[in-house]
Design an enzyme around this catalytic site. Structure first.
Site, short mmCIF file in Angstrom:
data_model
loop_
_atom_site.label_atom_id
_atom_site.label_comp_id
_atom_site.label_asym_id
_atom_site.label_seq_id
_atom_site.Cartn_x
_atom_site.Cartn_y
_atom_site.Cartn_z
N GLY A 46 0.84 -1.19 0.00
CA GLY A 46 0.00 0.00 0.00
C GLY A 46 0.87 1.23 0.00
O GLY A 46 2.02 1.20 0.45
N GLN A 51 3.25 10.02 1.03
CA GLN A 51 4.55 9.33 1.09
C GLN A 51 5.44 9.62 -0.11
O GLN A 51 6.63 9.32 -0.08
CB GLN A 51 4.33 7.82 1.21
N CYS A 94 5.75 0.09 7.45
CA CYS A 94 5.44 1.23 6.58
C CYS A 94 6.66 1.57 5.76
O CYS A 94 7.77 1.59 6.29
CB CYS A 94 5.03 2.42 7.45
N LEU A 95 6.45 1.85 4.46
CA LEU A 95 7.58 2.20 3.60
C LEU A 95 8.24 3.51 4.05
O LEU A 95 9.38 3.77 3.71
CB LEU A 95 7.12 2.33 2.14
N HIS A 136 -4.67 2.04 7.37
CA HIS A 136 -3.29 2.54 7.47
C HIS A 136 -3.06 3.64 6.42
O HIS A 136 -2.48 4.69 6.72
CB HIS A 136 -2.33 1.35 7.28
N GLU A 137 -3.54 3.40 5.18
CA GLU A 137 -3.31 4.37 4.10
C GLU A 137 -4.16 5.64 4.29
O GLU A 137 -3.68 6.74 4.05
CB GLU A 137 -3.59 3.74 2.72
N HIS A 140 -2.51 7.91 6.63
CA HIS A 140 -1.45 8.72 6.01
C HIS A 140 -2.03 10.03 5.47
O HIS A 140 -1.42 11.09 5.59
CB HIS A 140 -0.80 7.96 4.84
NI NI Z 1 2.57 3.46 5.58
#
Ligand code: NI
Length: 181
Positions: A46, A51, A94-95, A136-137, A140
């Site tokens: 995701g 991000q 998380c990236l 989660h997204e 963000h």
């Molecule tokens: Ni994330």
């Protein structure tokens, strides 16, 4: 399509609320495709526009396994219209917080309303990992990271480590007193 650089914490852009896109035009579609390419290359399941430094409410996901055909999801202006009373805990990563994981408890099932890549309004009911990942997204897009759901002690420990590795990455290859090899 082009791959975009992924922002890692701490960074003010990850703490900002993204703005609704309203309509899905060619530019938003391009962003969705670039984000998918970025996510697949990372690799991740995701990615939210914050991000990659774009403060627009766009997320992409793909939870298919390596041996399955890709199942990309492109969502603009996603909103949770229902969440289950039961909770579920998942070990989240998380990236934007590479190599850090923590258990986060969230509603176990959701109903999300969003605009797809054609601009059509859709609703999707999700549970399990997909429900967690969508939440989660969307977090963000509201400037919230998974570490904001855990204890301040653990959060600060993770953020301090990330800041340290970021500073180390910015150092020149060598100076009078140190070098990186
Ligand atoms: Ni994330």
């Amino acid at each position: 399509m082009s791959k975009l650089p992924i922002i890692t914490a701490p960074d003010p852009r990850l703490k900002k609320r993204a703005a609704p896109v309203g309509t899905v035009d060619a530019e938003v579609r391009q962003l969705m495709d670039d984000m998918l390419e970025t996510m697949y290359a990372a690799p991740g399941i995701g990615l939210a526009a914050n991000q990659v430094g774009v403060l627009q409410r766009v997320i992409v996901l793909d939870l298919s396994r390596d041996d399955e055909p890709p199942r990309p999801l492109r969502m603009a202006d996603p909103e949770l219209v229902w969440v289950a009373e039961e909770d579920a805990g998942y070990e989240e990563g998380c990236l934007s917080l590479p190599e850090h994981y923590a258990e986060v408890v969230r509603p176990a099932a959701i109903l999300v309303r969003y605009l797809d890549e054609t601009g059509a309004q859709r609703e999707l009911e999700a549970d399990g990992l997909l429900a967690t990942c969508i939440q989660h997204e969307i977090d963000h897009l509201d400037g919230v990271l998974f570490v904001d759901h855990i204890s301040a002690l653990k959060r600060n420990m993770i953020l301090r480590k990330l800041l340290k590795s970021k500073k180390a990455a910015e150092l020149p290859a060598y100076s009078e007193t140190s070098f990186a090899a």
